[in-house]
Write an enzyme that holds these catalytic residues in place. Structure first.
Site, PDB file in Angstrom:
ATOM      1  N   HIS A 142       0.840  -1.196   0.000  1.00 20.00           N
ATOM      2  CA  HIS A 142       0.000   0.000   0.000  1.00 20.00           C
ATOM      3  C   HIS A 142       0.881   1.254   0.000  1.00 20.00           C
ATOM      4  O   HIS A 142       1.718   1.421   0.892  1.00 20.00           O
ATOM      5  CB  HIS A 142      -0.898  -0.008   1.251  1.00 20.00           C
ATOM      6  CG  HIS A 142      -1.842   1.153   1.314  1.00 20.00           C
ATOM      7  ND1 HIS A 142      -1.915   1.985   2.423  1.00 20.00           N
ATOM      8  CD2 HIS A 142      -2.721   1.654   0.415  1.00 20.00           C
ATOM      9  CE1 HIS A 142      -2.824   2.925   2.203  1.00 20.00           C
ATOM     10  NE2 HIS A 142      -3.327   2.748   0.997  1.00 20.00           N
ATOM     11  N   HIS A 167      -8.118   8.331  -3.634  1.00 18.23           N
ATOM     12  CA  HIS A 167      -8.512   6.985  -4.070  1.00 18.23           C
ATOM     13  C   HIS A 167      -9.701   7.034  -5.020  1.00 18.23           C
ATOM     14  O   HIS A 167      -9.875   6.145  -5.847  1.00 18.23           O
ATOM     15  CB  HIS A 167      -8.919   6.130  -2.860  1.00 18.23           C
ATOM     16  CG  HIS A 167      -7.792   5.819  -1.933  1.00 18.23           C
ATOM     17  ND1 HIS A 167      -7.379   6.688  -0.947  1.00 18.23           N
ATOM     18  CD2 HIS A 167      -6.987   4.715  -1.835  1.00 18.23           C
ATOM     19  CE1 HIS A 167      -6.363   6.135  -0.277  1.00 18.23           C
ATOM     20  NE2 HIS A 167      -6.100   4.950  -0.800  1.00 18.23           N
ATOM     21  N   ARG A 244      -2.464  23.256   0.700  1.00 21.98           N
ATOM     22  CA  ARG A 244      -2.053  21.874   0.518  1.00 21.98           C
ATOM     23  C   ARG A 244      -2.341  21.157   1.839  1.00 21.98           C
ATOM     24  O   ARG A 244      -1.550  21.196   2.775  1.00 21.98           O
ATOM     25  CB  ARG A 244      -0.559  21.813   0.161  1.00 21.98           C
ATOM     26  CG  ARG A 244      -0.107  20.489  -0.464  1.00 21.98           C
ATOM     27  CD  ARG A 244       0.148  19.435   0.562  1.00 21.98           C
ATOM     28  NE  ARG A 244       0.627  18.187  -0.023  1.00 21.98           N
ATOM     29  CZ  ARG A 244      -0.095  17.071  -0.091  1.00 21.98           C
ATOM     30  NH1 ARG A 244      -1.329  17.036   0.352  1.00 21.98           N
ATOM     31  NH2 ARG A 244       0.442  15.968  -0.591  1.00 21.98           N
ATOM     32  N   CYS A 297       5.420  24.940  -1.430  1.00 20.11           N
ATOM     33  CA  CYS A 297       5.201  23.500  -1.334  1.00 20.11           C
ATOM     34  C   CYS A 297       6.402  22.774  -1.949  1.00 20.11           C
ATOM     35  O   CYS A 297       6.968  23.235  -2.938  1.00 20.11           O
ATOM     36  CB  CYS A 297       3.927  23.124  -2.082  1.00 20.11           C
ATOM     37  SG  CYS A 297       3.596  21.353  -2.114  1.00 20.11           S
ATOM     38  N   TYR A 433       8.492  13.455   1.375  1.00 23.10           N
ATOM     39  CA  TYR A 433       9.270  14.671   1.112  1.00 23.10           C
ATOM     40  C   TYR A 433      10.762  14.351   0.994  1.00 23.10           C
ATOM     41  O   TYR A 433      11.596  15.109   1.440  1.00 23.10           O
ATOM     42  CB  TYR A 433       8.973  15.739   2.185  1.00 23.10           C
ATOM     43  CG  TYR A 433       7.574  16.292   2.016  1.00 23.10           C
ATOM     44  CD1 TYR A 433       7.337  17.383   1.178  1.00 23.10           C
ATOM     45  CD2 TYR A 433       6.481  15.693   2.630  1.00 23.10           C
ATOM     46  CE1 TYR A 433       6.052  17.861   0.968  1.00 23.10           C
ATOM     47  CE2 TYR A 433       5.186  16.162   2.433  1.00 23.10           C
ATOM     48  CZ  TYR A 433       4.978  17.247   1.604  1.00 23.10           C
ATOM     49  OH  TYR A 433       3.704  17.724   1.390  1.00 23.10           O
TER      50      TYR A 433
END
Lengths: 589, 589
Positions: A142, A167, A244, A297, A433
């Site tokens: 996953h 999803h 975000r 971001c 990240y």
């Protein structure tokens, strides 16, 4: 697993296309007043075409048997339209809305039977809509981590997908699940679960997203400022800040005065001590400190990397960046209040990281060196541009870590913990990240823990006007007016921006405007720039197409890489390659 | 004035060629033990050919009437040979040794008559050898500044050229002076002046330069470590440290115990207060603080920029960088001793810069933010690798400013002054350490004051082995062993080095070795790296030539630019473009 990456990516591309369509529908035009003749839509469609090819023939592949490209677009549009209309009505979107499954002769299970399968030993079953799946083998693969998906063991995945709506309508998800279906849920149970879901939409009370923003996802909100508004003001108005989110805004935790407090903890050598400061304490017992800081971001300009190879994540254009004046309490002062006398004391105690936790469960940390640097200007903010921080931007408290990637500027701040370790969680220790080498095309052979997560970001500059694909009406011997923003991490001021209209063969040095007066050792905010370059004329004729590019140099003389190729990375982070816009020139003399 | 830049540059190229010849003559070979089949000499000659072309036909131009390329090479060799032999005998090198002037029917002047011309009003005359020049018109164009050349007004330039020996054998100097000759010096005075000069050679007591170093200039010493020795030890032995002097070592100022002291000054708002600490005070009254820091010259790898266009300065290869453990007094502690309580106090007092002055007259400054950052680790060092700092490296005191360009690490430190202003002088405010846009080809239209001087340097990495031009004996299915160094300014640790043997189309991530364990927020020292890449085989045959290149990424995710083109700058500073070495493969299977 090549296909899974590529497919997830394509679904996202489709989402972007829709958001741009919406951008146009709310009437955004270039701030120059010139008409936009942008090729973006067609470009995006062309890209989608490329993706569809990679996925194989739509008529043959298992994916397109259930979810056509058009179908994916349609769902994206629906979801996004809800978001731009503000408070969306709680809404259930079943997976099969995208991909109606072909009838299968499979057994029927009750909710109770499914609930009995919630361990690796008994098998892990989950429900989605009216279908039952055995995901035992998939759990370890996953992308969000095994621990996340295990929360749904024996249950419906849909309440979780209401939070992680990436999803929904995602063909990759459909494809993976398709092979894992083992039965149908008893129809009596299906109705009950839908009712539960309808009552519990975690996004039901989501603050409104300004309609001018380009929305990549609505739930959780991922939205950026369109270029036409990016430089209207050096200080970005709160409403127009890029958003975000990783989860729903934790509305229930940030309402009610009694809940407005900050937990201060020290977690060292197995012992954990805490104290609590109320919002009122923070405002009254500490000096109010202000800092103007630009936040970016980690995925800003990710879209520009996708031309090299597919990346994983929201395909941001150039607007995942904003600037505000923040006010609050100096983190250095808070640390003193917590008994940390200074760097030597912190070292003696073994404090190496300052961890932040949000009311939405988000966790991140910064090195103690940033927190205790008296010139680091980290604050725990309660004001954004002179007002209480808006709910969508982190009310009531937000960690403001100037010069450091957006994700460490934790919103809805619940606690601060001093520790010898980095924060736990996918945003700090996971791949989210982390920047891998361009040679890393999957994570199979990567030791993720050995790769440091992003803190400071590299030097950046972007052309904001004209926009890519724009047609400019020009007259020979006039000049092209070009402007943009520039910024670098760590407070390193931008000392020069060069602009070229001949792919870097020659450069015109831009004039640095707002922001250029900052101390180059503490230049937390972006620097705007502009330059005029004579309209290119060749053999007596105005060129019909021009490729404009820019690059900035910061106070440490770092500069931007020429192309995205050498900095491409699987997660699509920190794209700071030379920014290009291609414009058409229309000689109206 | 195009010609003057180009010519100065070419003279330097010639010097480099000679130094490499010397390098070979002292028996340096690759540390791998493989023979060096370097194309460097021929490359340099080819480059010289290019320069000669740019200068016009040697048979016609005024330059080559007086100084042929061969002549310039010869002089370079003489000067350099003296240096590598250690203490050079005081020696007078007249300009006419290079360029015998054609006889001219000009008047004869006495020394007294020349002395009478020392102002702009009366005209500025100078003597060189037996010639008298009127340089009134040239003074403002002197590359070293008008104030410097005015020191020689009415006098001989030669005592000054004994200090700034870059004038000697420099065709550009000859050309400029050639047109300005107005007469001959009385032969009686010529002899007297030569005697003066012989007695006063400022380099007479110069400390020895290690013969292993590649010497670009002997007076002042500009010498680098050859690649074959660069990585023998992570800590560079003192003897092998690169040397970049601007003047003679101020031997007379750093000998005698009574002179070993440091002046601490505060110069604010017109008032100047000072106190003095002896070397003994510094050692006894303050805690001894150690820091391992790599220092890099602003011109390291300048040679790599010259392929784009001519630059001004010593054509360093990759060895103007070294690493040592320094010990001394924390600058932060010294500032506290001077009454500066911290950042807020400094701001209140208006202190923005910490100025350093050397006993050789060199001046430089650093921002107060670096000095007062408790994680900045700036020290006033009295030890280098466990011993008193050697005379050539700055005895008795040297400012060590980790993560900041070499020139701010002032040697032979005489005073520290706190000020609202940067240090005066060409190394801080002049063009010497300022990086201009690639579009700036001369300084006519440049506002030098508006360009910040270098402090922190950008991320860097270099391939040290194999060396450029080397021939490697290989066997198919074996691997090429490649190693090098990496470093970044501001203490930003190097987090990844990628190496390519196909010009960047694919990358191999190197293993980070010594230095990799540093705190990435305070990684002042370089990080060594190494990687093994399979011997490239195409159609069953080992490739005969391979272009190897590397690039590093630092903790702020800055990376190196692909080519030198976009960072080329007139002064040839901060070249951190991808480093390439071209090697030949010899299949010995």
């Amino acid at each position: 697993m090549m296909a899974s990456w590529a497919r997830r990516f394509c679904a996202r591309r489709a989402g972007v296309l829709v958001s741009r369509t919406l951008e146009k529908s709310v009437g955004l035009v270039s701030s120059t007043g010139r008409g936009l003749h942008g090729p973006r839509g067609s470009e995006a469609l062309a890209r989608w075409g490329v993706c569809a090819e990679k996925l194989g023939d739509p008529r043959e592949g298992p994916l397109f048997a259930r979810a056509s490209a058009a179908g994916a677009l349609l769902l994206g549009a629906t979801t996004l339209a809800l978001a731009t209309e503000g408070h969306p009505k709680p809404r259930v979107v079943h997976a099969e809305a995208v991909a109606p499954a072909p009838g299968r002769d499979l057994p029927v299970f009750s909710r109770g039977e499914v609930e009995g399968h919630d361990t690796l030993e008994k098998g892990i079953w989950v429900i989605c809509g009216d279908k039952v799946y055995d995901i035992t083998e998939f759990v370890q693969n996953h992308p969000g981590g095994a621990s996340k998906i295990m929360l749904a063991a024996g249950k419906s995945v849909e309440p979780f997908w209401q939070i992680y709506q990436q999803h929904l309508g995602n063909p990759a998800v459909q494809e993976i699940l398709g092979d894992l279906q083992i039965g149908w849920l008893d129809p009596k149970d299906v109705a009950g679960m839908e009712l539960d879901l309808d009552r519990n939409d975690p996004y039901a009370r989501e603050p409104k997203t300004h309609p001018a923003l380009s929305v990549h996802y609505a739930k959780p909100v991922n939205a950026e400022i369109p270029p036409s508004l990016l430089m209207d003001s050096w200080i970005t108005p709160n409403d127009l800040w890029y958003v975000r989110h990783h989860h729903p805004v934790p509305v229930e935790h940030i309402e009610g005065r009694d809940k407005l407090s900050l937990e201060l903890g020290v977690s060292l050598g197995g012992s954990h001590t805490t104290q609590v400061l109320s919002l009122q304490d923070l405002k009254e017992k500490f000096e109010k400190k202000k800092v103007v800081a630009t936040m970016q971001c980690g995925g800003n300009r990710r879209g520009g990397l996708n031309g090299v190879d597919d990346t994983k994540g929201t395909s941001w254009d150039v607007g995942a960046i904003s600037n505000a004046e923040w006010a609050g309490v100096s983190l250095l002062e808070l640390l003193r209040h917590m008994g940390v006398e200074g760097p030597e004391d912190a070292e003696k105690k073994g404090i190496k990281h300052v961890q932040f936790e949000s009311h939405d469960g988000m966790t991140a940390s910064i090195p103690i060196e940033k927190a205790l640097n008296p010139y680091g200007d980290t604050i725990i903010a309660y004001e954004m541009n002179g007002v209480d921080i808006p709910k969508k931007n982190g009310y009531p408290l937000r960690a403001i870590v100037p010069g450091v990637v957006g994700v460490r500027n934790v919103k809805w701040l619940k606690s601060i913990t001093l520790s010898s370790e980095e924060a736990e969680g996918p945003w700090q220790r996971g791949m989210n990240y982390k920047v891998f080498s361009p040679s890393v095309k999957d994570l199979n052979s990567v030791d993720i823990a050995s790769v440091p997560t992003i803190q400071e970001q590299p030097v950046q500059s972007v052309i904001v006007s004209p926009q890519d694909g724009e047609t400019l009406e020009v007259v020979p011997e006039e000049e092209l007016e070009i402007k943009g923003y520039s910024w670098s991490g760590g407070g390193r001021g931008v000392i020069r921006v060069d602009v070229s209209i001949d792919s870097g063969k020659s450069w015109h040095t831009a004039t640095l405007k707002e922001g250029s007066e900052q101390n180059p050792m503490r230049a937390w905010a972006w620097t705007f720039w502009e330059v005029s370059i004579p309209v290119p004329v060749s053999q007596g004729k105005v060129a019909t197409k021009v490729d404009i590019c820019c690059k900035a140099t910061d106070y440490a003389h770092n500069c931007q890489p020429e192309t995205p190729d050498s900095i491409w990375n699987l997660r699509g982070l920190n794209n700071n390659s030379w920014h290009h816009v291609n414009v058409n020139l229309d000689d109206v003399s």
